[in-house]
Structures are given as C-alpha cells and as structure tokens.
Design a protein around this motif. Structure first.
Motif, PDB file in Angstrom:
ATOM      1  N   MET A   1       0.822  -1.212   0.000  1.00 24.48           N
ATOM      2  CA  MET A   1       0.000   0.000   0.000  1.00 24.48           C
ATOM      3  C   MET A   1       0.853   1.258   0.000  1.00 24.48           C
ATOM      4  N   SER A   2       0.422   2.247  -0.770  1.00 25.97           N
ATOM      5  CA  SER A   2       0.993   3.581  -0.658  1.00 25.97           C
ATOM      6  C   SER A   2       0.450   4.233   0.607  1.00 25.97           C
ATOM      7  N   PHE A   3       1.018   5.357   0.991  1.00 24.47           N
ATOM      8  CA  PHE A   3       0.522   6.057   2.179  1.00 24.47           C
ATOM      9  C   PHE A   3      -0.923   6.481   1.988  1.00 24.47           C
ATOM     10  N   ASP A   4      -1.277   6.935   0.782  1.00 26.27           N
ATOM     11  CA  ASP A   4      -2.662   7.352   0.521  1.00 26.27           C
ATOM     12  C   ASP A   4      -3.625   6.178   0.638  1.00 26.27           C
ATOM     13  N   GLU A   5      -3.233   5.015   0.114  1.00 26.12           N
ATOM     14  CA  GLU A   5      -4.074   3.821   0.236  1.00 26.12           C
ATOM     15  C   GLU A   5      -4.212   3.422   1.705  1.00 26.12           C
ATOM     16  N   TYR A   6      -3.100   3.473   2.409  1.00 23.76           N
ATOM     17  CA  TYR A   6      -3.105   3.134   3.833  1.00 23.76           C
ATOM     18  C   TYR A   6      -4.055   4.050   4.596  1.00 23.76           C
TER      19      TYR A   6
END
Length: 349
Positions: free
Chosen positions: A94-99
């Motif tokens: 996961m990217s930070f935005d997805e997280y």
C-alpha cells in the motif's frame, strides 16, 4: 556461528526443508534439518502427545497457505520429503494514501459501536541481492535481538520465512500455561510514558485474554502491565500464568487465543471478518503462529517477519487502530517495526 551460517546457506542453495531457531534469552541455536515436514489441517489438531517439533501457521484459516509442522525426528509414516520451489508470492504494498483510506474505513467501523479495536497491516517489498547470505543475517538477528524468538525456515509450502518475534502466544506444558497481552508501540527509552490510545489498546487485549482464560481454566497470576523492550521499540506487556484441566488440549487453547486482539481486534470474529474484507494485504504467515511443540511448548505470534523470494524480500508489520488513530503516527509505527528486519537485510555484508 560461522558453521551455522554456512549450513543455512547450504540448505537454502539446495532447496531442502529445514528450520533454525533461537529462543529469547537463550544461547542455544536449534537446527532441524531432517528434510521432513507435515501438513496439519487444523490448529485444534496440534497435540503435545503427538507432535514434537516446529510449527508455522498462517494468520487465518481462510489462507491458501497450510499449517506446516517440522518434526524434530524423522517420521516416514506421516511426513513428506521434497525440495523447495520458492515461487514469488503475490503481494500488494500500500501507498501512504491507500493506507490512509483503509485506516479511515477502519475508524468508521470503530465509531459505529460494533467493533472496539482493529489491526491494520501492510507489506513493503525490496529487491533481494542474490549474494545475500541469509545465514549471516540469521546470526546477526540472534546477536542483535536477544529478547526475541528468532527463526528462519524453508519448506515447499511456505518458501523461506525469517522472523524476530517479541510476543508469546502460549508457553508451558499440559495444564500449566503462560500467555502475554502485548500492545502499544513507541521508541524505547529509559523514561517511557504511555498515552490513552496505547493504554486503551492494551486494556482491550487484557480483557480478551482474561475472558478467554476464564472459559477454559483459571488465572494463577497476573503481572503488569509494564514496559517491555523489543529491540529499539517499547511495548506495553502483561504476563498471565494460568492453569487448565488435563482434558484441555494445546490445540484447543490456541484456537481460542488466535488471532489475538494484538494482531486482529475485538470482538474477534467481527474484527477478523472486517480485516478479510477491507485490508488489501495478504498477510500469509505474518501474524500467524511460529514456535515449538513438545513437552514444553513455546509458541509465538509471527511478528517482525519477512518472506524471502528468489528476487525480492517482503517485510510485514501492523498496528492497532483506535478511533483516535492518525495516519502519520500509525504509518510510522509500521515503519519502525519493519526496521527490525530491514536493518539486518540492508546492511548484510
């Protein structure tokens, strides 16, 4: 130690099944390399009368990966012997935005009033140097993390996994057991203090364990909560010593305790269902169970671990989510936990 590292690398090169491990605060390294392993269909089948050896189990029973038992002694009647084909495991980092998006979905569930706690995990994949000596990494791990259970195993169903876990799931022998409530994370220092988010998280884990023990036995002693060190991190820890009737099996205790709120949430079934539906990370053996079964069993939650593929290494970490959780601090917590293994993998010489 150089001989152990050489043996590890030889078995990995030959793709033969083995496990090597070192228990917390101990110096002895145990190497089981008889080439055998056994598939166990359910955790409830684990039995100290029938099993003597090492076990690794996935996070959830719905996993496509099996429970694998590596016996200390060769058992031709029940075990299998074959070479390892170490395929690349599917994963999604996961990217930070997805997280952040998943964390917000977790918080929505938490504020609905039906779930008290959830654990959000993620993975981070790095390229594997073909010249990396996993034997040397294992030796560094047992040197650098004396308080943790450190293991490295390779079997056909699991591939290669390495881990350094600070969390006991269950330890003891028939009728006399110990378990641990472990939650909260921050950098270790001589003067650690804990905020409400972390103390509440620990409280939920304690309540789950106390309720679980009350259904199968009785608590003999409770020690904590206190600050426990795990490498460069500190956690809140409470130790429970409890007794059970002779007819309560090892497998039945494990089935009740796993997955604990420290890696899943509360209530257990509702939290697990939500994680399986929302969390995009395939945890595989991360936050499952690793350890030894025998006259004295010592089982740990599979934390600070990584899957080693032919071309890459996948590190895993997670953290407890509460209604007050913020993405930045939760992301940092997973980074700090992954640093346990990354510090070994990135500085191998």
């Amino acid at each position: 130690m150089l001989n152990i590292a050489h043996e590890i690398d030889k078995h990995i090169a030959n793709k033969t099944p083995f496990v090597v491990y070192r228990m917390p605060y101990e110096k002895d390294v145990h190497f089981v390399n008889n080439g055998n392993f056994e598939i166990i269909n359910d955790l409830s089948l684990l039995d100290i009368e029938k099993h003597n050896g090492f076990v690794i189990s996935p996070f959830t029973e719905k996993s496509s990966l099996p429970i694998v038992f590596i016996p200390n002694e060769k058992q031709n009647d029940t075990s299998q012997h074959t070479t390892v084909t170490n395929h690349v495991s599917p994963t999604h980092d996961m990217s930070f935005d997805e997280y952040t998006d998943v964390l917000q979905q977790y918080k929505t569930a938490l504020t609905s009033g039906h779930i008290d706690k959830l654990v959000l995990s993620r993975s981070a994949t790095t390229t594997r140097d073909k010249n990396t000596s996993l034997g040397t990494i294992f030796i560094k791990a047992i040197t650098q993390y004396p308080r943790m259970m450190v293991y490295l195993c390779q079997t056909p169903p699991t591939g290669i996994w390495i881990g350094c876990s600070p969390e006991i799931l269950l330890e003891g022998s028939k009728g006399c057991w110990q378990t641990v409530a472990l939650a909260g994370t921050q950098p270790y220092s001589d003067n650690v203090s804990w905020d409400n988010k972390n103390t509440n998280e620990q409280h939920y884990v304690e309540m789950f364990i106390e309720n679980t023990i009350s259904q199968i036995g009785r608590i003999v002693d409770k020690q904590g909560p206190y600050t426990s060190r795990a490498g460069h991190l500190a956690h809140l820890r409470t130790d429970y010593f409890f007794s059970t009737p002779d007819n309560v099996s090892l497998g039945s205790i494990i089935k009740r305790l796993h997955p604990t709120p420290a890696v899943c949430g509360l209530p257990q079934k509702e939290a697990l269902s939500l994680i399986e539906n929302i969390e995009p990370t395939d945890r595989q053996y991360y936050s499952g169970i690793v350890g030894i079964i025998g006259k004295k069993s010592r089982l740990f939650v599979n934390l600070r671990c990584a899957k080693v593929n032919d071309t890459d290494i996948i590190c895993y970490a997670g953290g407890g989510i509460m209604p007050t959780s913020e993405p930045d601090s939760e992301w940092w917590e997973t980074e700090a936990k992954m640093a346990t293994l990354k510090s070994l993998l990135n500085h191998e010489q």
